[in-house]
Design a protein around this motif. Structure first.
Motif, PDB file in Angstrom:
ATOM      1  N   LYS A  98      28.933 -19.125  44.283  1.00 21.00           N
ATOM      2  CA  LYS A  98      28.307 -19.488  43.011  1.00 21.00           C
ATOM      3  C   LYS A  98      27.645 -20.859  43.096  1.00 21.00           C
ATOM      4  O   LYS A  98      26.548 -21.066  42.570  1.00 21.00           O
ATOM      5  N   SER A  99      28.323 -21.790  43.747  1.00 20.04           N
ATOM      6  CA  SER A  99      27.767 -23.135  43.872  1.00 20.04           C
ATOM      7  C   SER A  99      26.493 -23.124  44.708  1.00 20.04           C
ATOM      8  O   SER A  99      25.542 -23.862  44.410  1.00 20.04           O
ATOM      9  N   ALA A 100      26.465 -22.302  45.747  1.00 23.50           N
ATOM     10  CA  ALA A 100      25.264 -22.208  46.576  1.00 23.50           C
ATOM     11  C   ALA A 100      24.093 -21.666  45.772  1.00 23.50           C
ATOM     12  O   ALA A 100      22.952 -22.119  45.923  1.00 23.50           O
ATOM     13  N   ARG A 101      24.361 -20.725  44.898  1.00 24.92           N
ATOM     14  CA  ARG A 101      23.293 -20.167  44.060  1.00 24.92           C
ATOM     15  C   ARG A 101      22.836 -21.147  42.991  1.00 24.92           C
ATOM     16  O   ARG A 101      21.697 -21.075  42.527  1.00 24.92           O
ATOM     17  N   ARG A 102      23.744 -22.059  42.595  1.00 26.80           N
ATOM     18  CA  ARG A 102      23.396 -23.013  41.540  1.00 26.80           C
ATOM     19  C   ARG A 102      22.770 -24.302  42.071  1.00 26.80           C
ATOM     20  O   ARG A 102      22.432 -25.175  41.283  1.00 26.80           O
ATOM     21  N   LEU A 103      22.656 -24.442  43.371  1.00 23.42           N
ATOM     22  CA  LEU A 103      22.100 -25.679  43.912  1.00 23.42           C
ATOM     23  C   LEU A 103      20.715 -25.953  43.319  1.00 23.42           C
ATOM     24  O   LEU A 103      19.910 -25.037  43.135  1.00 23.42           O
ATOM     25  N   SER A 104      20.456 -27.204  43.027  1.00 25.06           N
ATOM     26  CA  SER A 104      19.144 -27.571  42.511  1.00 25.06           C
ATOM     27  C   SER A 104      18.091 -27.312  43.582  1.00 25.06           C
ATOM     28  O   SER A 104      18.392 -27.319  44.787  1.00 25.06           O
ATOM     29  N   PRO A 105      16.851 -27.072  43.194  1.00 28.28           N
ATOM     30  CA  PRO A 105      15.804 -26.805  44.193  1.00 28.28           C
ATOM     31  C   PRO A 105      15.680 -27.905  45.240  1.00 28.28           C
ATOM     32  O   PRO A 105      15.467 -27.623  46.419  1.00 28.28           O
ATOM     33  N   GLN A 106      15.831 -29.160  44.812  1.00 24.45           N
ATOM     34  CA  GLN A 106      15.693 -30.271  45.756  1.00 24.45           C
ATOM     35  C   GLN A 106      16.793 -30.243  46.816  1.00 24.45           C
ATOM     36  O   GLN A 106      16.530 -30.373  48.010  1.00 24.45           O
ATOM     37  N   ILE A 107      18.049 -30.055  46.396  1.00 24.30           N
ATOM     38  CA  ILE A 107      19.164 -30.025  47.344  1.00 24.30           C
ATOM     39  C   ILE A 107      19.066 -28.803  48.244  1.00 24.30           C
ATOM     40  O   ILE A 107      19.337 -28.881  49.449  1.00 24.30           O
ATOM     41  N   ARG A 108      18.645 -27.672  47.683  1.00 27.40           N
ATOM     42  CA  ARG A 108      18.504 -26.470  48.499  1.00 27.40           C
ATOM     43  C   ARG A 108      17.452 -26.673  49.586  1.00 27.40           C
ATOM     44  O   ARG A 108      17.644 -26.260  50.743  1.00 27.40           O
ATOM     45  N   LYS A 109      16.371 -27.344  49.246  1.00 25.37           N
ATOM     46  CA  LYS A 109      15.321 -27.573  50.240  1.00 25.37           C
ATOM     47  C   LYS A 109      15.784 -28.555  51.319  1.00 25.37           C
ATOM     48  O   LYS A 109      15.426 -28.404  52.492  1.00 25.37           O
ATOM     49  N   VAL A 110      16.572 -29.552  50.926  1.00 19.22           N
ATOM     50  CA  VAL A 110      17.121 -30.471  51.931  1.00 19.22           C
ATOM     51  C   VAL A 110      18.016 -29.716  52.908  1.00 19.22           C
ATOM     52  O   VAL A 110      17.973 -29.946  54.122  1.00 19.22           O
ATOM     53  N   CYS A 111      18.830 -28.800  52.383  1.00 21.90           N
ATOM     54  CA  CYS A 111      19.703 -28.003  53.250  1.00 21.90           C
ATOM     55  C   CYS A 111      18.888 -27.119  54.187  1.00 21.90           C
ATOM     56  O   CYS A 111      19.258 -26.924  55.357  1.00 21.90           O
ATOM     57  N   GLU A 112      17.779 -26.583  53.707  1.00 21.99           N
ATOM     58  CA  GLU A 112      16.923 -25.773  54.573  1.00 21.99           C
ATOM     59  C   GLU A 112      16.327 -26.617  55.690  1.00 21.99           C
ATOM     60  O   GLU A 112      16.241 -26.173  56.846  1.00 21.99           O
ATOM     61  N   VAL A 113      15.910 -27.831  55.364  1.00 20.28           N
ATOM     62  CA  VAL A 113      15.402 -28.737  56.396  1.00 20.28           C
ATOM     63  C   VAL A 113      16.491 -29.035  57.417  1.00 20.28           C
ATOM     64  O   VAL A 113      16.268 -29.016  58.633  1.00 20.28           O
ATOM     65  N   VAL A 151      29.332 -30.989  31.434  1.00 22.46           N
ATOM     66  CA  VAL A 151      30.086 -31.080  32.685  1.00 22.46           C
ATOM     67  C   VAL A 151      29.181 -30.643  33.829  1.00 22.46           C
ATOM     68  O   VAL A 151      28.522 -29.607  33.745  1.00 22.46           O
ATOM     69  N   ASN A 152      29.130 -31.442  34.868  1.00 21.99           N
ATOM     70  CA  ASN A 152      28.389 -31.070  36.065  1.00 21.99           C
ATOM     71  C   ASN A 152      29.263 -30.149  36.905  1.00 21.99           C
ATOM     72  O   ASN A 152      30.233 -30.580  37.508  1.00 21.99           O
ATOM     73  N   ASP A 153      28.936 -28.860  36.911  1.00 21.02           N
ATOM     74  CA  ASP A 153      29.781 -27.880  37.593  1.00 21.02           C
ATOM     75  C   ASP A 153      29.878 -28.145  39.090  1.00 21.02           C
ATOM     76  O   ASP A 153      30.904 -27.901  39.711  1.00 21.02           O
ATOM     77  N   ASP A 154      28.802 -28.622  39.668  1.00 26.14           N
ATOM     78  CA  ASP A 154      28.766 -28.852  41.110  1.00 26.14           C
ATOM     79  C   ASP A 154      28.719 -30.342  41.380  1.00 26.14           C
ATOM     80  O   ASP A 154      27.663 -30.966  41.351  1.00 26.14           O
ATOM     81  N   GLN A 155      29.891 -30.916  41.643  1.00 24.93           N
ATOM     82  CA  GLN A 155      29.998 -32.344  41.874  1.00 24.93           C
ATOM     83  C   GLN A 155      29.799 -32.644  43.359  1.00 24.93           C
ATOM     84  O   GLN A 155      29.463 -31.772  44.152  1.00 24.93           O
ATOM     85  N   ALA A 156      30.011 -33.918  43.710  1.00 26.56           N
ATOM     86  CA  ALA A 156      29.681 -34.376  45.050  1.00 26.56           C
ATOM     87  C   ALA A 156      30.420 -33.586  46.124  1.00 26.56           C
ATOM     88  O   ALA A 156      29.854 -33.258  47.173  1.00 26.56           O
ATOM     89  N   GLY A 157      31.699 -33.274  45.893  1.00 27.61           N
ATOM     90  CA  GLY A 157      32.499 -32.636  46.923  1.00 27.61           C
ATOM     91  C   GLY A 157      31.945 -31.302  47.385  1.00 27.61           C
ATOM     92  O   GLY A 157      31.710 -31.083  48.574  1.00 27.61           O
ATOM     93  N   VAL A 158      31.704 -30.387  46.453  1.00 31.67           N
ATOM     94  CA  VAL A 158      31.258 -29.053  46.831  1.00 31.67           C
ATOM     95  C   VAL A 158      29.825 -29.078  47.340  1.00 31.67           C
ATOM     96  O   VAL A 158      29.475 -28.362  48.291  1.00 31.67           O
ATOM     97  N   VAL A 159      28.964 -29.920  46.754  1.00 30.12           N
ATOM     98  CA  VAL A 159      27.561 -29.968  47.188  1.00 30.12           C
ATOM     99  C   VAL A 159      27.464 -30.513  48.614  1.00 30.12           C
ATOM    100  O   VAL A 159      26.753 -29.965  49.468  1.00 30.12           O
ATOM    101  N   LEU A 160      28.179 -31.589  48.898  1.00 30.54           N
ATOM    102  CA  LEU A 160      28.168 -32.140  50.251  1.00 30.54           C
ATOM    103  C   LEU A 160      28.829 -31.187  51.245  1.00 30.54           C
ATOM    104  O   LEU A 160      28.473 -31.156  52.428  1.00 30.54           O
ATOM    105  N   GLY A 161      29.808 -30.409  50.766  1.00 32.07           N
ATOM    106  CA  GLY A 161      30.405 -29.391  51.627  1.00 32.07           C
ATOM    107  C   GLY A 161      29.394 -28.321  52.005  1.00 32.07           C
ATOM    108  O   GLY A 161      29.318 -27.895  53.165  1.00 32.07           O
ATOM    109  N   LEU A 162      28.595 -27.878  51.038  1.00 36.77           N
ATOM    110  CA  LEU A 162      27.543 -26.903  51.329  1.00 36.77           C
ATOM    111  C   LEU A 162      26.483 -27.502  52.241  1.00 36.77           C
ATOM    112  O   LEU A 162      25.927 -26.820  53.108  1.00 36.77           O
ATOM    113  N   HIS A 163      26.205 -28.771  52.045  1.00 36.25           N
ATOM    114  CA  HIS A 163      25.257 -29.449  52.935  1.00 36.25           C
ATOM    115  C   HIS A 163      25.786 -29.461  54.365  1.00 36.25           C
ATOM    116  O   HIS A 163      25.023 -29.278  55.326  1.00 36.25           O
TER     117      HIS A 163
END
Length: 637
Positions: free
Chosen positions: A326-341, A545-557
């Motif tokens: 769910k968190s991967a699907r909710r990633l903001s476009p900017q963060i998703r593009k950084v992960c693709e790079v 509430v920010n559902d996706d905080q630093a921990g999970v987002v950086l984990g996906l990164h």
């Protein structure tokens, strides 16, 4: 009646303290929540939190930046000078210090782990499988630790328990791994086993592999905690600065690790052990434990007990995979593009980091093998031992270049965010952050650029210093563009391997690539950290509430970093199978082809970087009344 609390009380800022204290009736008193809202969730209006990212709660008669349509990337600026006050360079140094100890741990494992495991009798084929454990654990462990730390409600903070726990497990793993022979021989010797028997040898190998697995898991745990810890405790406008400091400290850690490999440590520090790996392990334990302890003591996290408690479904292990998806699907476009790079970026970097010493070593032994085609195995081993030292020196040059670049680049790159300014502006100050003001006012500066120097005695001197330092900036060089150019530079250097025939030329090439590595350590983390911090600050100001905080987002990164390493390993193995020659034969260019494959991946990463949103260097529109610059995104390179 307004149910919200009045503004927070501002405490005196202590050294290395984030400058805020939560109002509580007793130090150990549990958090209190207001009445539930219409959805049954605890209201966040009473969250009086000690964070440099947060502002006091506003009354109804206050002007709301959200209501007035202010973009999210200006929230911390509009929120006032005190709430988003720039942190000193000492604060950022202590905040990021622990990542230096972590880098020493990584350097010790990568540079000395393979020779040590081979000395235990491990075969190279099994060794290749062992090193896949690291990326695999990164794919699973870091997202899991990220979610767990986001949901942590410990009084010591969200991230510190995982930093301390992961560091402790890392120390135990290093010491147990370094003393594998002594432990296994001692335990099995109690039952009369012969230390030279095959059974004891196999037991030692299994024991070591087990501790390598635990070491990779524990290192990923402490890394997940440290990266989120940096994001949580740096203001939005200083995320680039904090990650630049992290890059500098990573460079220091790398240089320290490579220098330690040159010194005869058992001779200098015999009380730490009688082998190189034992002494390095003890030094690593001291470095990691000391830096994590300093960061945890002198940087105060916001008390997570003020947050609404997490739901039970977010904590279970099974729910982890659902939450990650769910968190991967909710990633903001900017963060998703950084992960693709990052996915293609690390397909390129993995072969270089793991095989550059072998590549340079091959160039060193080529003339030796041509001149002596009938060398004995012992002579071949001796030639390769000398070649390994030559390759290690190139890595040292690479680390020094990366460190120097990390020191210089923040002064050359135009910052994405401005330091917060006062709400009251004189006409002379209203345009102070505009890069194209008619009066020739300097370009916007990183919040911590001037903190490298002693504070000027007066405002005029400060303005002069600001103008002087801003002359170093390249007006068109934003962080995204610098990262884009670094991909092109890396791809060019990998293409030049077609023409390099001497170790000296290859060493110079490795030094040039250090510039690209510096940006790979800085740019993606700075872009993601700023996005997380911005969204988190916006959610708190709107009472959400920010559902996706630093921990999970950086984990996906980190998944985007670790997964391509597995792919690169498989592709490299296929190339080696096709192009590799015998160990004593000259002209083996298989590693060169692996690195050229990485260069092609870097070109794809460069293209993906052009799709990132520019956070505001192209179009700037002045704010309505308070003189704050509103920046709008642009997709042009």
């Amino acid at each position: 009646m307004d149910s919200r609390l009045p503004p927070q009380r501002i405490s005196k800022e202590l050294p290395f303290h984030n400058g805020w204290e939560a109002e509580r009736t007793h130090p150990d008193a549990p958090p209190r929540y207001s009445k539930s809202d219409s959805r049954g969730k605890p209201s966040l209006d009473l969250l009086n939190e000690a964070s440099p990212l947060l502002s006091p709660q506003r009354r109804d008669d206050d002007e709301s930046p959200i209501a007035s349509g202010t973009p999210a990337d200006e929230l911390d600026i509009l929120d006032g000078e005190e709430q988003a006050k720039s942190k000193s360079h000492w604060y950022l140094f202590v905040l990021t210090l622990s990542i230096g100890g972590l880098q020493i741990a990584w350097a010790t494992e990568i540079s000395n782990g393979s020779p040590y495991l081979l000395s235990l009798g491990l075969s190279k084929s099994i060794l290749a499988i062992v090193w896949i454990i690291g990326p695999l654990s990164g794919v699973i462990v870091q997202p899991y630790i990220g979610i767990r730390s986001d949901n942590c409600r410990n009084k010591f903070g969200k991230r510190k328990p995982f930093m301390v726990g992961g560091a402790a497990a890392t120390l135990v793993s290093f010491l147990a791994l370094a003393w594998t022979r002594e432990i296994v021989h001692g335990l099995l010797g109690l039952f009369g086993a012969d230390p030279e028997s095959q059974f004891v040898k196999v037991a030692s190998i299994c024991f070591a592999i087990g501790w390598v697995c635990l070491l990779d898991v524990s290192i990923n745990t402490v890394q997940a905690g440290i990266r989120a810890f940096i994001v949580d405790n740096a203001p939005t406008h200083q995320q680039e600065d904090a990650n630049a400091w992290a890059g500098v400290i990573l460079g220091i850690g790398s240089i320290s690790g490579y220098l330690s490999g040159y010194v005869n440590l058992p001779k200098i520090l015999p009380f730490f052990g009688n082998t190189q790996f034992k002494v390095l392990s003890v030094i690593t334990c001291i470095a990691l434990g000391g830096t994590v302890l300093i960061s945890c003591i002198f940087v105060t996290e916001r008390d997570p007990r003020h947050d609404a408690p997490p739901s039970a479904e977010e904590i279970g292990v099974i729910a982890f995979f659902k939450q990650t998806y769910k968190s991967a699907r909710r990633l903001s476009p900017q963060i998703r593009k950084v992960c693709e790079v990052q996915f293609f970026n690390w397909i390129g970097w993995f072969p270089f980091l793991f095989y550059i010493t072998t590549y340079i070593g091959q160039l060193h032994v080529n003339p030796v093998f041509r001149a002596n085609p009938d060398m004995s195995p012992a002579q071949i081993d001796e030639a390769w031992e000398s070649a390994t030292r030559v390759g290690s020196f190139a890595l040292l040059v690479f680390a020094v270049t990366s460190f120097s670049s990390n020191m210089l680049l923040p002064f050359l790159v135009v910052p994405t965010y401005h330091a917060p300014s006062s709400r009251t502006h004189t006409p002379a100050h209203r345009g102070c952050n505009h890069p194209s003001t008619p009066s020739g006012t300097p370009l916007p500066m990183s919040a911590s650029m001037t903190s490298f120097f002693p504070p000027p005695p007066d405002e005029a001197s400060h303005s002069h210093l600001t103008r002087l330092l801003s002359l170093l900036q390249i007006p068109w060089l934003t962080l995204r563009r610098a990262w884009f150019l670094s991909h092109l530079l890396f791809a060019l250097c990998m293409g030049l391997t077609f023409f390099i025939t001497t170790p000296l030329a290859a060493t110079i090439l490795a030094g040039v690539v250090g510039l690209s590595w510096a940006l790979s350590l800085w740019a993606p983390f700075a872009l993601i950290s700023a996005e997380i911090s911005k969204r988190d600050a916006q959610a708190r100001k709107t009472g959400g509430v920010n559902d996706d905080q630093a921990g999970v987002v950086l984990g996906l990164h980190n998944v985007a970093i670790s997964a391509p390493q597995i792919l690169a390993t498989l592709v490299s193995s296929a190339i080696f199978r096709i192009a590799q020659k015998g160990r004593g034969e000259p002209g083996d260019d298989s590693v060169g082809w692996v690195m050229r494959f990485g260069g092609l991946a870097a070109l794809v990463a460069a293209y993906m970087t052009t799709r990132l949103r520019e956070e505001g260097a192209d179009k700037e529109v002045k704010g309505k009344e308070n003189g704050v610059i509103e920046r709008r995104g642009s997709d042009s390179v």
